[in-house]
Design a protein around this motif. Sequence first.
Motif, PDB file in Angstrom:
ATOM      1  N   LEU A  31      56.934 -20.944   4.512  1.00 17.85           N
ATOM      2  CA  LEU A  31      58.275 -21.356   4.254  1.00 17.85           C
ATOM      3  C   LEU A  31      58.368 -22.679   3.722  1.00 17.85           C
ATOM      4  CD1 LEU A  31      59.740 -20.138   7.716  1.00 17.85           C
ATOM      5  CD2 LEU A  31      59.866 -18.997   5.461  1.00 17.85           C
ATOM      6  N   LYS A  32      57.211 -23.202   3.241  1.00 16.09           N
ATOM      7  CA  LYS A  32      57.079 -24.583   2.793  1.00 16.09           C
ATOM      8  C   LYS A  32      58.352 -24.981   1.924  1.00 16.09           C
ATOM      9  CE  LYS A  32      53.755 -27.896   0.706  1.00 16.09           C
ATOM     10  NZ  LYS A  32      52.572 -28.073   0.285  1.00 16.09           N
ATOM     11  N   ASN A  33      58.603 -24.127   0.718  1.00 17.70           N
ATOM     12  CA  ASN A  33      59.324 -24.301  -0.170  1.00 17.70           C
ATOM     13  C   ASN A  33      60.755 -23.741  -0.153  1.00 17.70           C
ATOM     14  OD1 ASN A  33      57.806 -26.146  -1.428  1.00 17.70           O
ATOM     15  ND2 ASN A  33      56.484 -24.390  -2.571  1.00 17.70           N
ATOM     16  N   SER A  34      60.996 -23.134   1.193  1.00  8.74           N
ATOM     17  CA  SER A  34      62.256 -22.314   1.263  1.00  8.74           C
ATOM     18  C   SER A  34      63.361 -23.218   1.859  1.00  8.74           C
ATOM     19  CB  SER A  34      61.844 -21.191   2.439  1.00  8.74           C
ATOM     20  OG  SER A  34      60.913 -20.329   2.059  1.00  8.74           O
ATOM     21  N   ASN A  35      64.695 -22.805   1.384  1.00  2.60           N
ATOM     22  CA  ASN A  35      65.681 -23.622   1.652  1.00  2.60           C
ATOM     23  C   ASN A  35      66.020 -22.891   2.992  1.00  2.60           C
ATOM     24  OD1 ASN A  35      67.516 -21.086   1.192  1.00  2.60           O
ATOM     25  ND2 ASN A  35      67.748 -21.798  -1.055  1.00  2.60           N
ATOM     26  N   LEU A  36      67.328 -23.387   3.586  1.00  6.42           N
ATOM     27  CA  LEU A  36      67.832 -23.192   4.965  1.00  6.42           C
ATOM     28  C   LEU A  36      68.246 -21.784   5.060  1.00  6.42           C
ATOM     29  CD1 LEU A  36      68.136 -23.933   8.058  1.00  6.42           C
ATOM     30  CD2 LEU A  36      70.346 -25.049   7.210  1.00  6.42           C
ATOM     31  N   GLY A  37      68.776 -21.370   3.879  1.00  8.76           N
ATOM     32  CA  GLY A  37      69.307 -20.015   3.907  1.00  8.76           C
ATOM     33  C   GLY A  37      68.345 -18.820   4.042  1.00  8.76           C
TER      34      GLY A  37
END
Length: 139
Positions: A43-49
């Motif tokens: 999830l390193k580069n994932s946004n909150l959504g």
Amino acid sequence: MDRDTFKLIHSELIQQVQCTEFNLKRIYAAMKKGDFNDNFNDLKNSNLGVIARKLKDLDYSDNLPEFTEEEYKTIDDIRKIRNYWCHQCYLDFSYIPDDNEREIRFQEIANRLHYDELRTYDLFKKTESMYKYVFEKYR
């Protein structure tokens, strides 16, 4: 509210949503089978959504969710709050040419900031507790 107070509270709100996002990543990493660090880095580069969707999918995959639908709605509200305060709030008053109108609009936004800061703090504290619970349960 004056501008300096606004900036301070705004900064605290941003800190709280960043920490909430981090906690949701940690909850996901703890709940998902496999190595915690690998799961977290997924999830390193994932946004909150994206994080919220992946967490919800994982959480509901065993039909025994840790978070309620209402809590996921609150997480989505936090996403919307974060987006507003990161991308829009200053634009909603900074370019109003009339000083009086700009100040009136600023004060309206400042009132909203105070309200949203309290909401984000509550969720931040809840995700701290949930992480501790989930980590103990799944690890």
